[in-house]
Design a protein around this motif. Sequence first.
Motif, PDB file in Angstrom:
ATOM      1  N   MET A  43       0.855  -1.197   0.000  1.00 57.57           N
ATOM      2  CA  MET A  43       0.000   0.000   0.000  1.00 57.57           C
ATOM      3  C   MET A  43       0.877   1.227   0.000  1.00 57.57           C
ATOM      4  O   MET A  43       1.819   1.348   0.764  1.00 57.57           O
ATOM      5  CB  MET A  43      -0.841   0.038   1.268  1.00 57.57           C
ATOM      6  N   THR A  44       0.541   2.158  -0.858  1.00 53.11           N
ATOM      7  CA  THR A  44       1.282   3.424  -0.860  1.00 53.11           C
ATOM      8  C   THR A  44       0.288   4.561  -0.780  1.00 53.11           C
ATOM      9  O   THR A  44      -0.807   4.490  -1.314  1.00 53.11           O
ATOM     10  CB  THR A  44       2.127   3.584  -2.129  1.00 53.11           C
ATOM     11  N   SER A  45       0.677   5.611  -0.111  1.00 50.39           N
ATOM     12  CA  SER A  45      -0.188   6.788  -0.016  1.00 50.39           C
ATOM     13  C   SER A  45       0.223   7.785  -1.079  1.00 50.39           C
ATOM     14  O   SER A  45       1.396   8.088  -1.234  1.00 50.39           O
ATOM     15  CB  SER A  45      -0.056   7.398   1.378  1.00 50.39           C
ATOM     16  N   SER A  46      -0.753   8.302  -1.825  1.00 49.75           N
ATOM     17  CA  SER A  46      -0.431   9.274  -2.853  1.00 49.75           C
ATOM     18  C   SER A  46      -0.637  10.699  -2.360  1.00 49.75           C
ATOM     19  O   SER A  46      -0.397  11.642  -3.077  1.00 49.75           O
ATOM     20  CB  SER A  46      -1.293   9.029  -4.088  1.00 49.75           C
ATOM     21  N   SER A  47      -1.098  10.866  -1.120  1.00 50.77           N
ATOM     22  CA  SER A  47      -1.329  12.218  -0.618  1.00 50.77           C
ATOM     23  C   SER A  47      -0.004  12.783  -0.105  1.00 50.77           C
ATOM     24  O   SER A  47       0.844  12.055   0.408  1.00 50.77           O
ATOM     25  CB  SER A  47      -2.359  12.201   0.497  1.00 50.77           C
ATOM     26  N   PRO A  48       0.189  14.103  -0.230  1.00 49.15           N
ATOM     27  CA  PRO A  48       1.465  14.699   0.180  1.00 49.15           C
ATOM     28  C   PRO A  48       1.641  14.627   1.699  1.00 49.15           C
ATOM     29  O   PRO A  48       0.688  14.769   2.444  1.00 49.15           O
ATOM     30  CB  PRO A  48       1.345  16.147  -0.296  1.00 49.15           C
ATOM     31  N   VAL A  49       2.866  14.419   2.145  1.00 46.87           N
ATOM     32  CA  VAL A  49       3.167  14.357   3.572  1.00 46.87           C
ATOM     33  C   VAL A  49       3.681  15.716   3.998  1.00 46.87           C
ATOM     34  O   VAL A  49       4.642  16.230   3.425  1.00 46.87           O
ATOM     35  CB  VAL A  49       4.230  13.266   3.860  1.00 46.87           C
ATOM     36  N   ARG A  50       3.060  16.345   4.983  1.00 50.15           N
ATOM     37  CA  ARG A  50       3.472  17.664   5.431  1.00 50.15           C
ATOM     38  C   ARG A  50       3.947  17.569   6.866  1.00 50.15           C
ATOM     39  O   ARG A  50       3.277  16.984   7.708  1.00 50.15           O
ATOM     40  CB  ARG A  50       2.301  18.635   5.356  1.00 50.15           C
ATOM     41  N   PRO A  51       5.079  18.173   7.175  1.00 48.11           N
ATOM     42  CA  PRO A  51       5.521  18.201   8.575  1.00 48.11           C
ATOM     43  C   PRO A  51       4.495  18.944   9.403  1.00 48.11           C
ATOM     44  O   PRO A  51       3.844  19.859   8.923  1.00 48.11           O
ATOM     45  CB  PRO A  51       6.852  18.964   8.510  1.00 48.11           C
ATOM     46  N   PRO A  52       4.350  18.590  10.682  1.00 47.77           N
ATOM     47  CA  PRO A  52       3.347  19.241  11.539  1.00 47.77           C
ATOM     48  C   PRO A  52       3.818  20.621  11.968  1.00 47.77           C
ATOM     49  O   PRO A  52       4.231  20.815  13.108  1.00 47.77           O
ATOM     50  CB  PRO A  52       3.234  18.265  12.711  1.00 47.77           C
ATOM     51  N   LEU A  53       3.735  21.595  11.099  1.00 46.76           N
ATOM     52  CA  LEU A  53       4.243  22.931  11.394  1.00 46.76           C
ATOM     53  C   LEU A  53       3.548  23.540  12.594  1.00 46.76           C
ATOM     54  O   LEU A  53       4.190  24.134  13.455  1.00 46.76           O
ATOM     55  CB  LEU A  53       4.057  23.825  10.161  1.00 46.76           C
ATOM     56  N   ALA A  54       2.225  23.387  12.624  1.00 46.16           N
ATOM     57  CA  ALA A  54       1.462  23.995  13.726  1.00 46.16           C
ATOM     58  C   ALA A  54       1.919  23.417  15.066  1.00 46.16           C
ATOM     59  O   ALA A  54       2.004  24.139  16.064  1.00 46.16           O
ATOM     60  CB  ALA A  54      -0.027  23.754  13.531  1.00 46.16           C
ATOM     61  N   LEU A  55       2.238  22.138  15.096  1.00 47.66           N
ATOM     62  CA  LEU A  55       2.672  21.534  16.345  1.00 47.66           C
ATOM     63  C   LEU A  55       4.034  22.061  16.754  1.00 47.66           C
ATOM     64  O   LEU A  55       4.282  22.327  17.940  1.00 47.66           O
ATOM     65  CB  LEU A  55       2.710  20.006  16.198  1.00 47.66           C
TER      66      LEU A  55
ATOM     67  N   LEU B 240      -8.543  17.387   2.611  1.00 46.54           N
ATOM     68  CA  LEU B 240      -9.716  16.865   3.315  1.00 46.54           C
ATOM     69  C   LEU B 240      -9.850  15.355   3.165  1.00 46.54           C
ATOM     70  O   LEU B 240     -10.537  14.710   3.947  1.00 46.54           O
ATOM     71  CB  LEU B 240     -10.996  17.544   2.793  1.00 46.54           C
ATOM     72  N   ILE B 241      -9.220  14.809   2.131  1.00 47.59           N
ATOM     73  CA  ILE B 241      -9.206  13.353   1.967  1.00 47.59           C
ATOM     74  C   ILE B 241      -7.783  12.924   1.631  1.00 47.59           C
ATOM     75  O   ILE B 241      -6.967  13.731   1.152  1.00 47.59           O
ATOM     76  CB  ILE B 241     -10.174  12.857   0.860  1.00 47.59           C
ATOM     77  N   ALA B 242      -7.502  11.661   1.908  1.00 48.55           N
ATOM     78  CA  ALA B 242      -6.208  11.093   1.554  1.00 48.55           C
ATOM     79  C   ALA B 242      -6.465   9.848   0.728  1.00 48.55           C
ATOM     80  O   ALA B 242      -7.480   9.167   0.909  1.00 48.55           O
ATOM     81  CB  ALA B 242      -5.412  10.748   2.804  1.00 48.55           C
ATOM     82  N   SER B 243      -5.564   9.578  -0.184  1.00 51.39           N
ATOM     83  CA  SER B 243      -5.754   8.436  -1.077  1.00 51.39           C
ATOM     84  C   SER B 243      -4.659   7.415  -0.834  1.00 51.39           C
ATOM     85  O   SER B 243      -3.557   7.737  -0.380  1.00 51.39           O
ATOM     86  CB  SER B 243      -5.735   8.892  -2.536  1.00 51.39           C
ATOM     87  N   GLU B 244      -5.013   6.170  -1.144  1.00 51.06           N
ATOM     88  CA  GLU B 244      -4.080   5.068  -0.958  1.00 51.06           C
ATOM     89  C   GLU B 244      -4.306   4.092  -2.088  1.00 51.06           C
ATOM     90  O   GLU B 244      -5.447   3.773  -2.404  1.00 51.06           O
ATOM     91  CB  GLU B 244      -4.406   4.375   0.365  1.00 51.06           C
ATOM     92  N   LYS B 245      -3.226   3.624  -2.686  1.00 47.66           N
ATOM     93  CA  LYS B 245      -3.380   2.714  -3.804  1.00 47.66           C
ATOM     94  C   LYS B 245      -3.276   1.281  -3.308  1.00 47.66           C
ATOM     95  O   LYS B 245      -2.306   0.904  -2.654  1.00 47.66           O
ATOM     96  CB  LYS B 245      -2.292   2.983  -4.841  1.00 47.66           C
ATOM     97  N   GLN B 246      -4.311   0.490  -3.581  1.00 50.96           N
ATOM     98  CA  GLN B 246      -4.286  -0.926  -3.243  1.00 50.96           C
ATOM     99  C   GLN B 246      -4.393  -1.699  -4.544  1.00 50.96           C
ATOM    100  O   GLN B 246      -5.477  -1.962  -5.043  1.00 50.96           O
ATOM    101  CB  GLN B 246      -5.460  -1.277  -2.314  1.00 50.96           C
ATOM    102  N   GLY B 247      -3.253  -2.046  -5.102  1.00 48.72           N
ATOM    103  CA  GLY B 247      -3.231  -2.713  -6.396  1.00 48.72           C
ATOM    104  C   GLY B 247      -3.667  -1.749  -7.475  1.00 48.72           C
ATOM    105  O   GLY B 247      -3.039  -0.715  -7.699  1.00 48.72           O
ATOM    106  N   GLN B 248      -4.775  -2.089  -8.153  1.00 48.54           N
ATOM    107  CA  GLN B 248      -5.291  -1.216  -9.208  1.00 48.54           C
ATOM    108  C   GLN B 248      -6.300  -0.210  -8.678  1.00 48.54           C
ATOM    109  O   GLN B 248      -6.747   0.660  -9.411  1.00 48.54           O
ATOM    110  CB  GLN B 248      -5.973  -2.069 -10.294  1.00 48.54           C
ATOM    111  N   THR B 249      -6.674  -0.354  -7.421  1.00 54.04           N
ATOM    112  CA  THR B 249      -7.760   0.462  -6.846  1.00 54.04           C
ATOM    113  C   THR B 249      -7.180   1.595  -6.008  1.00 54.04           C
ATOM    114  O   THR B 249      -6.167   1.412  -5.323  1.00 54.04           O
ATOM    115  CB  THR B 249      -8.657  -0.415  -5.942  1.00 54.04           C
ATOM    116  N   VAL B 250      -7.837   2.726  -6.064  1.00 55.15           N
ATOM    117  CA  VAL B 250      -7.480   3.862  -5.205  1.00 55.15           C
ATOM    118  C   VAL B 250      -8.542   3.965  -4.121  1.00 55.15           C
ATOM    119  O   VAL B 250      -9.732   4.087  -4.420  1.00 55.15           O
ATOM    120  CB  VAL B 250      -7.405   5.177  -6.008  1.00 55.15           C
TER     121      VAL B 250
END
Lengths: 202, 127
Positions: free
Chosen positions: A1-13, B76-86
């Motif tokens: 599993m990989t996350s495609s959302s950007p990772v931001r350091p917790p600046l406010a913290l 407001l949302i975060a995405s994660e790739k599981q194989g071919q699915t997001v």
Amino acid sequence: MTSSSPVRPPLALFVAVGGLIVMALGGAAAGLTGRFDHALGLRYFGVFMGLLMIISGNALPKLSQPHTAGAARTADRLAGWLFVLGGLAVVAQWIWWAEASRIQVASATGLAIFAVVLLLTLILTADGRPATAAPGRNYASMSRRILFHILHAVMWVFAIFLFASSGDKHTLSWMVVLFTASMAIMDVCLTAPWRKPRAPVE
Amino acid sequence: MLRAGCPSQRRLTLIRCLAKYKSMSLVFKALSDPTRRRVLELLRQRPMSAGELAGKFKVSKPTMSAHFAVLREAGLIASEKQGQTVIYHLQLSVLEEAMLGFAQAFGWELRNAKEPAPPMMKSEISK
């Protein structure tokens, strides 16, 4: 599993922690000059603790781990709301409550919020389903660990304020020792990596 | 023109860096669309795949992808790739959740006069 959302350091913290350090050093320096009003400084510090509670509570649901079960996410949301509303109550008490009992009331309110949050979290996650994580990965991200440390420190500040009114130096010393020990235990719990994969949660 | 490394250039970089962390205008933009608000409500129940979410709206997948991109850009949302699915999951702070509630209660909508009305959900059409 990989996350495609950007990772931001917790600046406010980082800003919150930096502000706390600056306040503490500034208060200590001002105290040395003899011009510092102790009661006013305590009020500022209490208000800042309430603000830390609000900021941390606001960020808590946003730092929810992607692999956690629905009950854990609900617990995060409830905890966030309770910390924000409780923090507002604490700030209001530090500003407007009668001076004679301000410290005790505000500290008791803060501690009560923490107790309710812990109780709700235990109830909601009672089925014991853990978060999934790849072996070797920590349960809590860096931002989440920082947040927990800040909330943990705020809780102990409320406890120390509440029991400091007893005037017993030994009580204060023991509370500092207990705070240090609990901080270390919490850090170990948060940073210990998983040794084997857990069952996936729904 | 500012030279790289000069003090003004460094200040500008710092300002741009700080501005990236949170732009409330992105959050307002994301919450101003009823479709995006509905997506957030659905994700509040549980994380869902992009296809699952798109299937609940009577719009094309590219349009839904654009909505997901706006929500992701606003954080407001975060995405994660599981194989071919997001898989998308919710990432709302308490303040953002309160703003969502206000937006739903007061029907915030930011639309140009020429834009069509938001598409109805399939469940609403069948009623």
